[in-house]
Design a protein around this motif. Structure first.
Motif, PDB file in Angstrom:
ATOM      1  N   GLY A 161       0.878  -1.301  -0.172  1.00  0.00           N
ATOM      2  CA  GLY A 161       0.442  -0.308   0.038  1.00  0.00           C
ATOM      3  C   GLY A 161       0.772   1.222   0.400  1.00  0.00           C
ATOM      4  N   VAL A 162       1.681   0.861   1.102  1.00  0.00           N
ATOM      5  CA  VAL A 162       2.694   2.539   1.215  1.00  0.00           C
ATOM      6  C   VAL A 162       3.216   2.723  -0.702  1.00  0.00           C
ATOM      7  N   ALA A 163       4.101   1.682  -0.518  1.00  0.00           N
ATOM      8  CA  ALA A 163       4.814   1.769  -2.094  1.00  0.00           C
ATOM      9  C   ALA A 163       4.219   2.342  -3.360  1.00  0.00           C
ATOM     10  N   LEU A 164       2.924   1.878  -3.310  1.00  0.00           N
ATOM     11  CA  LEU A 164       1.657   1.952  -3.840  1.00  0.00           C
ATOM     12  C   LEU A 164       1.164   3.539  -3.918  1.00  0.00           C
ATOM     13  N   GLY A 165       1.249   3.937  -2.963  1.00  0.00           N
ATOM     14  CA  GLY A 165       1.089   5.306  -2.763  1.00  0.00           C
ATOM     15  C   GLY A 165       2.015   6.187  -2.979  1.00  0.00           C
ATOM     16  N   GLY A 181      -4.991  -0.387   4.730  1.00  0.00           N
ATOM     17  CA  GLY A 181      -6.226  -0.441   5.934  1.00  0.00           C
ATOM     18  C   GLY A 181      -6.757  -2.009   5.892  1.00  0.00           C
ATOM     19  N   LYS A 182      -5.866  -2.823   4.600  1.00  0.00           N
ATOM     20  CA  LYS A 182      -6.855  -4.509   5.165  1.00  0.00           C
ATOM     21  C   LYS A 182      -5.608  -5.418   6.119  1.00  0.00           C
ATOM     22  N   SER A 183      -4.658  -4.200   6.522  1.00  0.00           N
ATOM     23  CA  SER A 183      -3.406  -5.167   7.155  1.00  0.00           C
ATOM     24  C   SER A 183      -4.191  -4.870   8.424  1.00  0.00           C
ATOM     25  N   LEU A 184      -5.355  -3.778   8.983  1.00  0.00           N
ATOM     26  CA  LEU A 184      -5.692  -3.614  10.089  1.00  0.00           C
ATOM     27  C   LEU A 184      -6.131  -5.475  10.998  1.00  0.00           C
ATOM     28  N   ARG A 201      -0.166   3.813  11.069  1.00  0.00           N
ATOM     29  CA  ARG A 201       0.142   4.646  10.298  1.00  0.00           C
ATOM     30  C   ARG A 201       0.797   4.868   9.477  1.00  0.00           C
ATOM     31  N   MET A 202       0.565   3.676   8.601  1.00  0.00           N
ATOM     32  CA  MET A 202       1.294   3.368   7.401  1.00  0.00           C
ATOM     33  C   MET A 202      -0.478   3.854   6.879  1.00  0.00           C
ATOM     34  N   HIS A 203      -1.701   3.794   7.368  1.00  0.00           N
ATOM     35  CA  HIS A 203      -3.426   2.842   6.877  1.00  0.00           C
ATOM     36  C   HIS A 203      -3.356   5.096   7.127  1.00  0.00           C
ATOM     37  N   ALA A 216      -7.760   9.898   8.177  1.00  0.00           N
ATOM     38  CA  ALA A 216      -6.400  10.370   8.877  1.00  0.00           C
ATOM     39  C   ALA A 216      -6.140  10.256  10.231  1.00  0.00           C
ATOM     40  N   VAL A 217      -6.395  11.619  10.393  1.00  0.00           N
ATOM     41  CA  VAL A 217      -6.173  12.217  11.890  1.00  0.00           C
ATOM     42  C   VAL A 217      -7.058  11.257  12.714  1.00  0.00           C
ATOM     43  N   ASN A 218      -7.781  10.979  12.642  1.00  0.00           N
ATOM     44  CA  ASN A 218      -8.475   9.703  13.197  1.00  0.00           C
ATOM     45  C   ASN A 218      -6.867   8.442  13.665  1.00  0.00           C
ATOM     46  N   ARG A 219      -7.113   7.837  12.498  1.00  0.00           N
ATOM     47  CA  ARG A 219      -6.036   6.288  12.428  1.00  0.00           C
ATOM     48  C   ARG A 219      -4.783   7.357  13.477  1.00  0.00           C
ATOM     49  N   LEU A 220      -4.182   8.214  12.675  1.00  0.00           N
ATOM     50  CA  LEU A 220      -3.008   8.440  12.939  1.00  0.00           C
ATOM     51  C   LEU A 220      -2.662   8.615  14.504  1.00  0.00           C
ATOM     52  N   ALA A 221      -3.626   9.199  15.473  1.00  0.00           N
ATOM     53  CA  ALA A 221      -3.698   9.683  16.730  1.00  0.00           C
ATOM     54  C   ALA A 221      -3.897   8.711  17.636  1.00  0.00           C
ATOM     55  N   HIS A 222      -4.988   7.514  17.112  1.00  0.00           N
ATOM     56  CA  HIS A 222      -4.521   6.550  17.628  1.00  0.00           C
ATOM     57  C   HIS A 222      -2.950   5.748  17.186  1.00  0.00           C
ATOM     58  N   ALA A 223      -2.974   5.566  16.272  1.00  0.00           N
ATOM     59  CA  ALA A 223      -1.080   5.443  16.059  1.00  0.00           C
ATOM     60  C   ALA A 223      -0.128   6.019  16.842  1.00  0.00           C
ATOM     61  N   ALA A 224      -0.004   7.621  17.349  1.00  0.00           N
ATOM     62  CA  ALA A 224       1.226   7.443  18.304  1.00  0.00           C
ATOM     63  C   ALA A 224       0.284   7.185  19.408  1.00  0.00           C
ATOM     64  N   SER A 225      -1.436   6.868  20.187  1.00  0.00           N
ATOM     65  CA  SER A 225      -1.413   6.260  21.684  1.00  0.00           C
ATOM     66  C   SER A 225      -1.141   5.022  21.401  1.00  0.00           C
ATOM     67  N   LEU A 226      -1.100   4.225  20.594  1.00  0.00           N
ATOM     68  CA  LEU A 226      -0.901   3.043  20.614  1.00  0.00           C
ATOM     69  C   LEU A 226       1.174   1.892  21.048  1.00  0.00           C
TER      70      LEU A 226
END
Length: 385
Positions: A161-165, A181-184, A201-203, A216-226
């Motif tokens: 996904g990141v490479a495609l991005g 997203g399919k990794s989550l 973070r990547m998603h 995006a903000v929701n997922r990244l904030a969750h990544a930071a908290s974890l």
């Protein structure tokens, strides 16, 4: 309700990948394996007999250890129907050999693809990861959802996904977010905060690039908290700041940028977390939150790119800096930077950055816009081919 014993293995749970499943497989005891399989799938002995081709009485004897399977054919059939690695039952098959080969080559493929992407060769990363993901997904769909296979699949999906991005144009960036997203689901299944933080973070970053800023903000904030440690947390901060800026959330943007700068002296710098990358994030966020004058003042203090900066980040920074210079009416300086960005984005095959060049140049720099569009058209033709 019991799971249909005749349902394909792909419809069943990843029971062998759980910690309990791993412990039972380690015993290599068919009696324990059958009991766990029945309990996990809520099957009766009759149900399991239908699946394996035995009557209820024989299943009972197998579960109590009063009967054992010894012939290779029966063991191979049981491993296939139960989604077991064949070696657990003491046999070696082509499937088991393939499993070991996939694991050995797959881990190397993921690592080499990441190196290729960081060095500006995202197209090569896609070419390496795409067949690996397809092979792993086919294996899991066939019912071979071993813990190590699932973990490798999640890593490969994130990497793909990141490479495609990096290589897809904006109108197709949702595809990149789809793969990250399919990794989550696998990350959540394992319950590993470090890997979950990485996947989120990547998603989150791919969601931002696809224009889904709130998500995006929701997922990244969750990544930071974890994030389990400071290194993992600071890896999220530049991406969270960028998403917050794109969303227009000034308070969150300022708070995250402040934390990132305060952490610069506390961790080792990486291709993402370094003064050069944070400078670009801050510039873009200031413009996005309506503070162009502050961005113009800041652009005069560009830090020297460090050796850790990934090639694509240099292109990103050139486009952002050109945008600020254009706002300061420095058309000549902006044109020079955008021309350099076009050349570098073409070499690195970064259509999204060429689209950013076109937006920044707009009607102010028509020659640059024309050059950027021509480069983008050529790149699209290559991608289509």
């Amino acid at each position: 309700m019991a799971t249909d014993p005749r349902a394909p293995a792909s419809a069943r749970q990843w029971h062998w990948a759980t910690l309990e499943g791993q412990a039972v497989l380690a015993t290599r005891n068919l009696s324990e394996i059958l009991r766990l399989y029945r309990r996990t799938n809520r099957l009766t002995q009759t149900d399991l007999g239908v699946l394996l081709g035995y009557d209820k009485t024989y299943i009972s004897l197998l579960e109590t250890g009063k009967r054992i399977l010894t012939d290779t054919g029966s063991l191979a059939r049981a491993s296939r129907l139960l989604g077991l690695p064949p070696h657990v039952l003491g046999i070696t098959t082509a499937v088991d050999t393939d499993h070991q080969l996939v694991l050995q080559l797959g881990q190397s493929t993921v690592r080499l693809a990441e190196i290729a992407r960081h060095s500006g060769h995202a197209t090569d990363a896609v070419a390496e990861l795409w067949p690996l993901v397809a092979r792993l997904e086919a294996r899991v769909a066939d019912g071979h959802a071993e813990r190590d296979i699932l973990h490798l699949l999640a890593q490969a999906r994130v990497g793909l996904g990141v490479a495609l991005g990096n290589v897809l144009p904006e109108e197709r960036l949702a595809t990149a977010a789809h793969w990250t997203g399919k990794s989550l689901d696998i990350a959540a299944f394992f319950g590993d905060p470090a890997f979950s933080s990485h996947a989120l973070r990547m998603h989150g970053n791919e969601l931002r690039k696809a224009g889904l800023r709130g998500a995006a903000v929701n997922r990244l904030a969750h990544a930071a908290s974890l994030a389990p440690d400071l290194d993992a947390r600071v890896a999220v901060l530049p991406l969270l700041a960028r998403a917050a800026g794109a969303l227009g959330n000034t308070e969150l943007f300022d708070r995250v940028v402040r934390e990132a700068h305060q952490s610069l002296d506390s961790v080792a710098h990486t291709s993402l977390f370094n003064p050069f990358a944070l400078h670009e994030v801050r510039l873009r966020g200031l413009v996005a939150t309506g503070r162009t004058a502050a961005a113009i003042r800041l652009v005069e203090n560009d830090p020297v790119p460090a050796s850790t900066v990934a090639p694509q980040w240099r292109v990103i920074a050139m486009v952002t800096t050109a945008h600020v210079r254009l706002n300061a009416a420095d058309h000549h300086g902006a044109a020079g930077m955008l021309t350099a960005a076009i050349n570098e984005a073409t070499i690195q095959r970064l259509p999204h950055q060429l689209q950013r060049v076109n937006r920044v140049a707009g009607r102010h720099l028509p020659d640059i816009t024309t050059a950027g569009q021509e480069a983008l058209n050529r790149l699209r033709q290559e991608i289509a081919a």
